[in-house]
Structure formats: structure tokens, C-alpha cells
Write an enzyme that holds these catalytic residues in place. Sequence first.
Site, PDB file in Angstrom:
ATOM      1  N   ASN A   1      -9.866   6.385 -19.901  1.00 19.89           N
ATOM      2  CA  ASN A   1     -10.427   6.741 -18.596  1.00 19.89           C
ATOM      3  C   ASN A   1     -11.768   6.028 -18.395  1.00 19.89           C
ATOM      4  OD1 ASN A   1     -11.994   8.365 -16.582  1.00 19.89           O
ATOM      5  ND2 ASN A   1     -10.213   9.708 -16.652  1.00 19.89           N
TER       6      ASN A   1
ATOM      7  N   HIS B   1      -7.182   6.118 -15.117  1.00 25.12           N
ATOM      8  CA  HIS B   1      -6.975   7.194 -16.076  1.00 25.12           C
ATOM      9  C   HIS B   1      -6.515   6.533 -17.377  1.00 25.12           C
ATOM     10  CE1 HIS B   1      -6.605  11.069 -13.442  1.00 25.12           C
ATOM     11  NE2 HIS B   1      -7.736  10.429 -13.254  1.00 25.12           N
TER      12      HIS B   1
ATOM     13  N   GLU C   1      -3.817   6.815 -19.075  1.00 26.16           N
ATOM     14  CA  GLU C   1      -2.434   6.343 -19.042  1.00 26.16           C
ATOM     15  C   GLU C   1      -2.271   5.116 -18.143  1.00 26.16           C
ATOM     16  OE1 GLU C   1      -3.630   9.342 -18.532  1.00 26.16           O
ATOM     17  OE2 GLU C   1      -2.291  10.936 -19.206  1.00 26.16           O
TER      18      GLU C   1
ATOM     19  N   CYS D   1      -1.874  14.037 -15.817  1.00 26.18           N
ATOM     20  CA  CYS D   1      -1.981  14.662 -14.492  1.00 26.18           C
ATOM     21  C   CYS D   1      -0.790  14.225 -13.636  1.00 26.18           C
ATOM     22  CB  CYS D   1      -3.305  14.254 -13.840  1.00 26.18           C
ATOM     23  SG  CYS D   1      -3.331  12.548 -13.243  1.00 26.18           S
TER      24      CYS D   1
ATOM     25  N   CYS E   1      -0.507  10.409 -13.290  1.00 28.38           N
ATOM     26  CA  CYS E   1       0.029   9.726 -14.468  1.00 28.38           C
ATOM     27  C   CYS E   1       1.451  10.179 -14.784  1.00 28.38           C
ATOM     28  CB  CYS E   1      -0.910   9.940 -15.641  1.00 28.38           C
ATOM     29  SG  CYS E   1      -2.549   9.214 -15.313  1.00 28.38           S
TER      30      CYS E   1
ATOM     31  N   ASP F   1     -12.360  14.362 -11.581  1.00 24.13           N
ATOM     32  CA  ASP F   1     -11.293  13.531 -12.144  1.00 24.13           C
ATOM     33  C   ASP F   1      -9.902  14.083 -11.878  1.00 24.13           C
ATOM     34  OD1 ASP F   1     -10.906  11.060 -13.650  1.00 24.13           O
ATOM     35  OD2 ASP F   1      -9.920  12.342 -15.120  1.00 24.13           O
TER      36      ASP F   1
END
Lengths: 150, 150
Positions: A46, A57, A59, A84, A87, A147
Amino acid sequence: MITTPDYRALLETAITEARQGLAEGGIPIGAALYHNDGRLLGCGHNRRIQEDDPSIHGETDAFRKAGRQRGYRNTIMVTTLAPCWYCSGLVRQFNIGTVVVGESVSFAGGIDWLRDNGVKVIDLNDAGCIEMMGRYIAENPDVWNEDIGE
Amino acid sequence: MITTPDYRALLETAITEARQGLAEGGIPIGAALYHNDGRLLGCGHNRRIQEDDPSIHGETDAFRKAGRQRGYRNTIMVTTLAPCWYCSGLVRQFNIGTVVVGESVSFAGGIDWLRDNGVKVIDLNDAGCIEMMGRYIAENPDVWNEDIGE
């Protein structure tokens, strides 16, 4: 012979990325994209704070670093924290076959939705990941809420 | 006085981005993030080919270009094509209030899922967008399938 990847060893790559992010003053979430055969395709973390970029992020950074791949069915997305929706959507759209998460205590994200849609999700419930993320959220609630869009 | 945004005017920004992408040799999908009050926050287009970057979809590029925002409830994501799961996940995670799509004929993406999750989705069913995307997919099926992970 079919061998099962050592998911805890793969998680170490993501943890190293998360720690790097923390050392940079960022949110400590790291990720790595591996092929099932053990090859590391890309890893990242991140960088919302470091680059003022909300799109990076862990990922999405690992996915990006892996470059253009022709198919992700035989890949494993390893991340220190459950992905999240953003992602998770990435995983579903590109048919990433397996997701390994360090933990889902701090944040559960979309892992149930991924399982419902045929993705193999392995939750390692790693104490170190829980501690790292829990401490960051407790000390930086505003950044964390930003975030995750809350 | 509450005014309804002129969604077709906002779509023009996304179409301009898509045409720019096509002129660069890329996939013609463009997007723009607007505030409800009419301010353009960021716009962008798919750059998989131009930058060898699979993470840059039109919507993620517009989101990125908008920089760090403290909340997206009062924003509108305008895109020439219905958002894929990756971009739909972005919309859901960051609670973007409204999504305007130029079309959903070439690709329906996650718009029903977004509606089910409280996002206002407006489908303009724009003939120009349908023609542009349909032609690109017909002429470049491999690139298109790569872009949606198939």
C-alpha cells in the site's frame, strides 16, 4: 506429484512488503502474486501515503508489478490482510485461483464473496499480521478509515 | 435548488478519454470522476497496452488522478463502459454514490451488483459508445479478453 505450496513461506514475502511500507511511513499492508509453481510474479505494498495515491493497495500493486499475464487461474494472491472490495473485485475479474490472507480479524473484506464465487481462500490467522495491523489502526484511525472509504 | 447533473455532458469527458486511448493504440475505455457539484476531480483511460499495465482501467485511472479524497459519497464515476468487477469493487469500497455508464451492451460488468448495494447507476445506452467498443472488441478480441481476464 502435486505439492501444496507452503503458504506461510509465501506470506513472508507479503509481510516483508508490509514492513517496508510501515518503514516508509505508510499503511502496513503488503501482497505478492505467485504462480502455483512457486514463481514470484510480483509483490508490492500500500502506498496511499507515500505517493498520495489511493489506487495503490497491496494487492493492486502486486498485480501491477507482475505485468501483463495471460491468465491468472494458476496464480496465488498472498496478502497480509483480507482484501477489500476493490481488491476482491480484482481477484474475481481476473480469475485469480487462490487467495491467501495473513488475517481477517482486523478487516474481513470480501473473502466470503470470493469463496461464494469459487475462489479458494486460505486464512492463515497469523498473530504477527493481526498485531501489526491492529496496532496501526489503533494509532492511525483516520488514515485507515480513508483507505477503506469510511 | 437541487439540479440534476447533465449526465450526457459528463459522459463527453469519458468519451474524449476513450478516444485518446484509441489514438494511442490502446483499449478505448475512458472515465471521469466528478463531484456532484459539477467539479471534475480526475479523468483517465485504460492504458494496459500503452504502459503494459493491467491495473490501469479507465475507472481506476480516473480515481487515481483525483488524488486522495476524504469521502466519495457525493461523487459520480462516469465511464464509457459498464465497470468490470475490479472497478465495481472500487466503487463499492469507496462508496462512490453514483455511476454513469455510456453503455452496458458490450459488457455488463457489475452494475446489477452495484445497484443491489445501494449505488445509483445510470445507463445512458449511448450509441456512439456501443459502436466504439463493439468495433474494438470485434477487431481485437485477444486484447479485450486479456483485459477482462478471460
